[in-house]
Write an enzyme that holds these catalytic residues in place. Structure first.
Site, PDB file in Angstrom:
ATOM      1  CG  PHE A 259      -0.783  -5.635   4.879  1.00 44.27           C
ATOM      2  CD1 PHE A 259      -1.052  -4.876   6.006  1.00 44.27           C
ATOM      3  CD2 PHE A 259      -1.800  -6.396   4.341  1.00 44.27           C
ATOM      4  CE1 PHE A 259      -2.320  -4.870   6.587  1.00 44.27           C
ATOM      5  CE2 PHE A 259      -3.069  -6.403   4.911  1.00 44.27           C
ATOM      6  CZ  PHE A 259      -3.327  -5.645   6.034  1.00 44.27           C
TER       7      PHE A 259
ATOM      8  CE  LYS B  34      -5.472   4.620   1.790  1.00 40.84           C
ATOM      9  NZ  LYS B  34      -4.491   5.575   2.334  1.00 40.84           N
TER      10      LYS B  34
ATOM     11  CG  HIS C   1      -1.986   4.478   5.387  1.00 41.05           C
ATOM     12  ND1 HIS C   1      -1.850   4.358   4.025  1.00 41.05           N
ATOM     13  CD2 HIS C   1      -2.138   3.210   5.857  1.00 41.05           C
ATOM     14  CE1 HIS C   1      -1.912   3.077   3.687  1.00 41.05           C
ATOM     15  NE2 HIS C   1      -2.095   2.359   4.776  1.00 41.05           N
TER      16      HIS C   1
ATOM     17  CD  GLU D 198      -2.172   7.701   9.405  1.00 41.76           C
ATOM     18  OE1 GLU D 198      -3.122   6.927   9.124  1.00 41.76           O
ATOM     19  OE2 GLU D 198      -1.697   8.507   8.579  1.00 41.76           O
TER      20      GLU D 198
ATOM     21  CG  HIS E 190      -6.325   1.175   0.798  1.00 43.38           C
ATOM     22  ND1 HIS E 190      -5.283   1.707   0.063  1.00 43.38           N
ATOM     23  CD2 HIS E 190      -5.743   0.593   1.884  1.00 43.38           C
ATOM     24  CE1 HIS E 190      -4.139   1.439   0.666  1.00 43.38           C
ATOM     25  NE2 HIS E 190      -4.390   0.767   1.772  1.00 43.38           N
TER      26      HIS E 190
ATOM     27  CB  CYS F 148      -0.966  -0.016   1.168  1.00 50.75           C
ATOM     28  SG  CYS F 148      -1.991  -1.484   1.115  1.00 50.75           S
TER      29      CYS F 148
END
Lengths: 98, 412
Positions: free
Chosen positions: B397, B332, B300, B311, B337, B161
């Site tokens: 990830f 998002k 994010h 975050e 995403h 990502c």
């Protein structure tokens, strides 16, 4: 429908080529079909005619001068396939002794 | 060190197929998340996504289209927009050292899956002749390089990502060091396939569909958030050495001033406060920028339980007393995403936030979470701001955290 006509149908549909520009003397090179395009064309020919183009012939297909030569090659494949079908009507592995 | 200008932006994204239409939808708080129309949708436990109504036949002729996976189609269209916007006339010299860096998480997922469907579902003994060329992860970058005859490096970054943040950041480094005069960089993703969606479903990270409004299913930083929503699209940028851009009177959109990169090593999926904070600190350091100078942070903000809490803690750790004054949002919540393309489309939002003085909102934030206690610009865009510097966070990830910092360009 003749083999040549079927080839033209493939070229018109898959390569967006105008039907009227295709004659038996048209070359693949003049249609801007490069080596990758030939690989794709062989795939379409195999699908449409239910034949198998051996790897060894793949380069040769690209080197055919004209569509009529390509049609002739496909006719040979068809003839070979049909001869094999007569020889092995049930698809058995053993050929009938002549 | 050289400075780096953004002189062109292109985007094909949920909510808009140009930078301005995309941003207009964001500041209007419009979600692009919808129920998937795909045939396979009924077999999914969550049937929502931010998919594109994209007709590739309008752009690509049939023979070419058969060689382009959807991910390459998106990338080429975004690159063309960016090139047009940059008004860059390409001499042979300009092509020689310029390159293309593209981020993608799943590459040609549609082609990979189509091949498997032919073999396993249809029991065919052969698949499409261009399957390799369609599916290879570097296809998008290769096609763009070929389109514009860019003979420098063409590289594909795949760090899940954060892929496109890395692609853009590495292109920035290349221009900064003087190795290239300009670069095309960004990201593309097209992975809304049955297999990919089932894989995400199995990981139990996808949001369930909001009962009242499917478009409101992605709820970053909210107490009732329950996962991410997948999207598809691409964004590409023309990055250019500052003096080169100035000399030719280029339409400078913003300056890319910082890039920070770190890796979480604790766990393959669980985010780490330290890893995220490290990337933000490194980005600030490379931008020679104090935390107090960041006016807006595009988070994010995936809407997973773990990301949003982590975050928030990481932002608090880096921004300390300035954290409370910082406008933060997760776009998002609207465009979903886009995995490997997420950072690129969020950079478009970041640049336009500076140009317009408007911070896009985090929509669907009606139930605050005590562990997410900062200013997320809830539900309504905030206008009339002076936004001079923006930080854009991307985490992944696998643990690759990538953070970009952009600065407003004041035209003389």
């Amino acid at each position: 429908m003749s083999t040549f006509d079927t080839l033209c149908k493939i070229l018109v549909k898959d390569y967006a080529i105008a039907a009227e520009s295709l004659t038996p003397d048209t070359t693949l090179a003049s249609l801007a079909i490069d080596s990758l395009g030939v690989i794709e064309l062989i795939f379409a020919i195999e699908d449409r005619f239910k034949v198998s183009v051996p790897d060894i012939d793949a380069t040769a297909v690209g080197e055919f001068g004209t569509l009529s030569e390509l049609a002739h090659y496909v006719d040979q494949l068809l003839a070979n396939r049909d001869a094999l079908a007569v020889a092995e009507p049930s698809g058995a592995a053993l050929a009938t002794p002549s | 060190m050289k400075r780096v200008a953004i002189t062109g932006m292109g985007i094909v994204a949920p909510g808009g197929s140009s930078p301005s239409t995309f941003f207009d939808a964001l500041i209007a708080g419009q979600s692009a998340i919808r129920r998937l129309p795909s045939e396979f949708a009924p077999s999914l436990s969550t049937r929502i996504a931010a998919y594109l109504d994209f007709d590739p036949t309008l752009t690509f002729a049939p023979p070419r289209l058969r060689m382009l996976d959807r991910v390459s189609q998106f990338a080429l269209v975004a690159a063309a927009q960016a090139m047009t916007a940059a008004k860059l006339e390409l001499s042979d010299d300009l092509r020689a050292r310029a390159g293309v860096f593209v981020g993608t998480g799943m590459g040609g997922a549609n082609s990979v899956e189509a091949g498997y469907a032919t073999l396993f579902r249809d029991q065919s003994d052969r698949i499409q002749p261009f399957s390799v060329l369609l599916a290879m992860n570097n296809a998008a970058a290769a096609w763009i390089a070929s389109e514009y005859q860019l003979r420098g490096p063409s590289l594909t970054y795949s760090t899940a990502c954060s892929s496109s943040a890395v692609a853009i950041g590495e292109a920035w480094r290349r221009i900064r060091s003087g190795e290239s005069e300009w670069m095309l960089a960004g990201g593309s993703e097209a992975a809304l396939t049955l297999g990919t969606m089932k894989a995400w479903e199995a990981l139990r990270t996808l949001a369930s569909e909001d009962r009242d409004d499917p478009a409101a299913s992605c709820k970053p930083f909210a107490k009732d958030r329950n996962g991410l929503v997948l999207g598809e699209g691409a964004a590409m940028f023309v990055l250019e050495e500052w003096e080169h851009a100035r000399r030719r009177g280029a339409p400078i959109q913003a300056e890319l001033i910082g890039y920070g990169l770190s890796t979480d090593c604790e766990h393959i999926t669980r985010p780490s406060v330290q890893g995220q904070a490290d990337a933000m600190r490194l980005a600030l350091a490379s931008a020679e920028c104090d935390p107090s100078e960041i006016d807006y942070l595009n988070a994010h903000g995936t809407a997973t339980q773990a990301n949003d809490t982590t975050e928030t803690a990481a932002i608090r750790s880096v921004f300390a007393s300035c954290a409370e004054q910082l406008a933060i949002s997760s776009s998002k919540s609207m465009h979903a995403h886009l995995l490997g393309a997420a950072a690129a489309i969020e950079l478009v939002a970041s640049v336009l936030a500076m140009q317009t003085g408007i911070a896009p909102p985090t929509i669907n934030l009606h139930h605050p979470d005590p562990t997410c206690d900062l200013d997320y610009v809830p539900n309504k865009a905030r206008c009339g701001l002076q936004i001079n510097r923006v930080m854009s966070n991307s985490f992944a990830f696998g643990g690759t955290n990538a953070v970009l910092v952009v600065a407003r360009h004041l035209t003389a």
